[in-house]
Motif scaffolding. Structure first.
Motif, short mmCIF file in Angstrom:
data_model
loop_
_atom_site.label_atom_id
_atom_site.label_comp_id
_atom_site.label_asym_id
_atom_site.label_seq_id
_atom_site.Cartn_x
_atom_site.Cartn_y
_atom_site.Cartn_z
N VAL A 1 0.87 -1.18 0.00
CA VAL A 1 0.00 0.00 0.00
C VAL A 1 0.90 1.22 0.00
CG1 VAL A 1 -1.79 1.30 1.18
CG2 VAL A 1 -1.84 -1.20 1.25
N THR A 2 0.82 2.00 -1.05
CA THR A 2 1.67 3.19 -1.20
C THR A 2 0.79 4.42 -1.31
OG1 THR A 2 3.28 1.85 -2.40
CG2 THR A 2 3.52 4.24 -2.54
N HIS A 3 1.17 5.49 -0.62
CA HIS A 3 0.40 6.73 -0.62
C HIS A 3 1.19 7.83 -1.33
CE1 HIS A 3 -2.59 5.11 2.22
NE2 HIS A 3 -1.55 4.54 2.82
N GLY A 4 0.45 8.71 -1.98
CA GLY A 4 1.07 9.87 -2.63
C GLY A 4 2.02 9.48 -3.76
N VAL A 5 1.54 8.69 -4.70
CA VAL A 5 2.39 8.21 -5.79
C VAL A 5 2.40 9.22 -6.94
CG1 VAL A 5 2.76 6.38 -7.48
CG2 VAL A 5 1.89 5.82 -5.19
N ASN A 6 3.57 9.59 -7.36
CA ASN A 6 3.77 10.43 -8.56
C ASN A 6 5.03 9.92 -9.23
OD1 ASN A 6 4.13 12.40 -10.52
ND2 ASN A 6 3.52 14.08 -9.18
N THR A 7 4.88 8.95 -10.12
CA THR A 7 6.00 8.18 -10.64
C THR A 7 6.14 8.34 -12.14
OG1 THR A 7 5.69 6.53 -8.90
CG2 THR A 7 7.00 5.88 -10.80
N LEU A 8 7.37 8.55 -12.60
CA LEU A 8 7.68 8.57 -14.03
C LEU A 8 8.25 7.21 -14.42
CD1 LEU A 8 9.38 12.08 -14.34
CD2 LEU A 8 7.08 11.46 -15.08
N ILE A 9 7.81 6.69 -15.58
CA ILE A 9 8.24 5.38 -16.04
C ILE A 9 8.89 5.53 -17.40
CG2 ILE A 9 7.48 3.05 -16.65
CD1 ILE A 9 5.14 3.44 -14.75
N SER A 10 10.05 4.92 -17.56
CA SER A 10 10.79 5.02 -18.83
C SER A 10 10.58 3.77 -19.67
CB SER A 10 12.28 5.23 -18.56
OG SER A 10 12.81 4.12 -17.86
N ASP A 11 10.75 3.95 -20.97
CA ASP A 11 10.67 2.85 -21.93
C ASP A 11 11.86 2.98 -22.87
OD1 ASP A 11 10.02 0.81 -23.59
OD2 ASP A 11 8.22 1.72 -24.43
N SER A 12 12.76 1.98 -22.85
CA SER A 12 13.99 2.02 -23.65
C SER A 12 14.83 3.25 -23.33
CB SER A 12 13.64 1.98 -25.15
OG SER A 12 12.92 0.82 -25.48
N GLY A 13 14.87 3.60 -22.06
CA GLY A 13 15.69 4.72 -21.62
C GLY A 13 15.06 6.08 -21.78
N VAL A 14 13.82 6.15 -22.27
CA VAL A 14 13.13 7.43 -22.49
C VAL A 14 11.91 7.47 -21.59
CG1 VAL A 14 11.98 8.92 -24.16
CG2 VAL A 14 13.93 7.51 -24.88
N ILE A 15 11.72 8.57 -20.85
CA ILE A 15 10.56 8.71 -19.98
C ILE A 15 9.31 8.84 -20.86
CG2 ILE A 15 9.41 10.18 -18.29
CD1 ILE A 15 12.14 10.90 -17.20
N ARG A 16 8.38 7.90 -20.69
CA ARG A 16 7.20 7.88 -21.55
C ARG A 16 5.89 8.00 -20.78
NH1 ARG A 16 7.76 6.01 -26.64
NH2 ARG A 16 5.72 7.02 -26.84
N TYR A 17 5.87 7.67 -19.49
CA TYR A 17 4.60 7.61 -18.77
C TYR A 17 4.74 8.24 -17.38
CZ TYR A 17 3.97 3.95 -22.28
OH TYR A 17 3.94 3.25 -23.45
#
Length: 221
Positions: free
Chosen positions: A47-63
């Motif tokens: 259970v995680t609170h206050g999530v603001n996460t960037l996700i990379s795809d092939s080394g590039v931030i996409r999401y």
């Protein structure tokens, strides 16, 4: 990629717990007894609170994922991720410009079935400018389809549609709206023939009327 991010968070939680136990080892040993938990459905892996996460795809931030609370429960059947306080997903291009987004008041992800269930004020915008709104939206990643059995509103740069059933591919480039009403550009209906008579009044207005032939006149000698 999201699954690996969740595992990283669980690993971090394990490290923090181990560190806390190390600190407690210096104190006098005490027996701490807590009541047993009988309802196993209430036990979550994370259970995680206050999530603001960037996700990379092939080394590039996409999401980007933004949520107040992210719960991973593998005890419930089917197992699921729970975003009871809302979810906001954003997609970027290579220049970090926003391409599309999805948001909902409540969301569930059934990881084994690879099915997203979005509830509440569901809003979607695609990179092609399509805007979708409804109280419900399912995303079946196995079949690569999106669908809703609730009243849905679709707006594109060319047309606007409303209906009680929506289904499309996962890119929302090909879609169907049943029991619909709305307005369309004239080029969409010029070749529809007589089927246009069953369309809403806002569509009928575009139907062309056949030209009337002028009566022939004869000149007097």
């Amino acid at each position: 990629m999201i699954r690996s991010k969740a595992l990283m968070r669980m690993d971090l939680a394990s490290i923090l717990l181990a560190f806390l136990f190390m600190l407690m080892g210096c104190e006098e040993e005490k027996e701490h007894i807590a009541p047993a938990i009988y309802d196993r459905d209430s036990v979550s892996v994370m259970v995680t609170h206050g999530v603001n996460t960037l996700i990379s795809d092939s080394g590039v931030i996409r999401y980007r994922i933004v949520t107040e609370e992210w719960e991973v429960n593998q005890i419930r059947r089917p197992s699921r991720w729970i975003f009871v306080k809302g979810l906001f997903l954003e997609q970027f291009d290579q220049n970090f410009h926003i391409q599309s987004y999805i948001q909902a008041d409540t969301a569930y992800y059934y990881d084994e079935a690879q099915l997203w269930e979005l509830r509440g004020r569901v809003r979607v915008r695609t990179k092609d400018g399509l805007r979708f709104s409804s109280e419900e939206l399912f995303w079946n990643q196995w079949e690569h389809v999106l669908y809703s059995h609730k009243f849905s509103h679709v707006i594109t740069p060319e047309r606007e549609m409303q209906g009680t059933y929506f289904r499309s591919n996962e890119y929302m480039t090909k879609y169907t709206v049943s029991n619909s009403k709305g307005s369309f550009v004239k080029s969409d209906i010029e070749n529809e023939g007589d089927t246009i008579v069953n369309a809403p009044d806002s569509v009928k207005a575009f139907k062309r009327k056949p030209a009337r032939s002028k009566p022939k006149t004869t000149s007097q000698p």
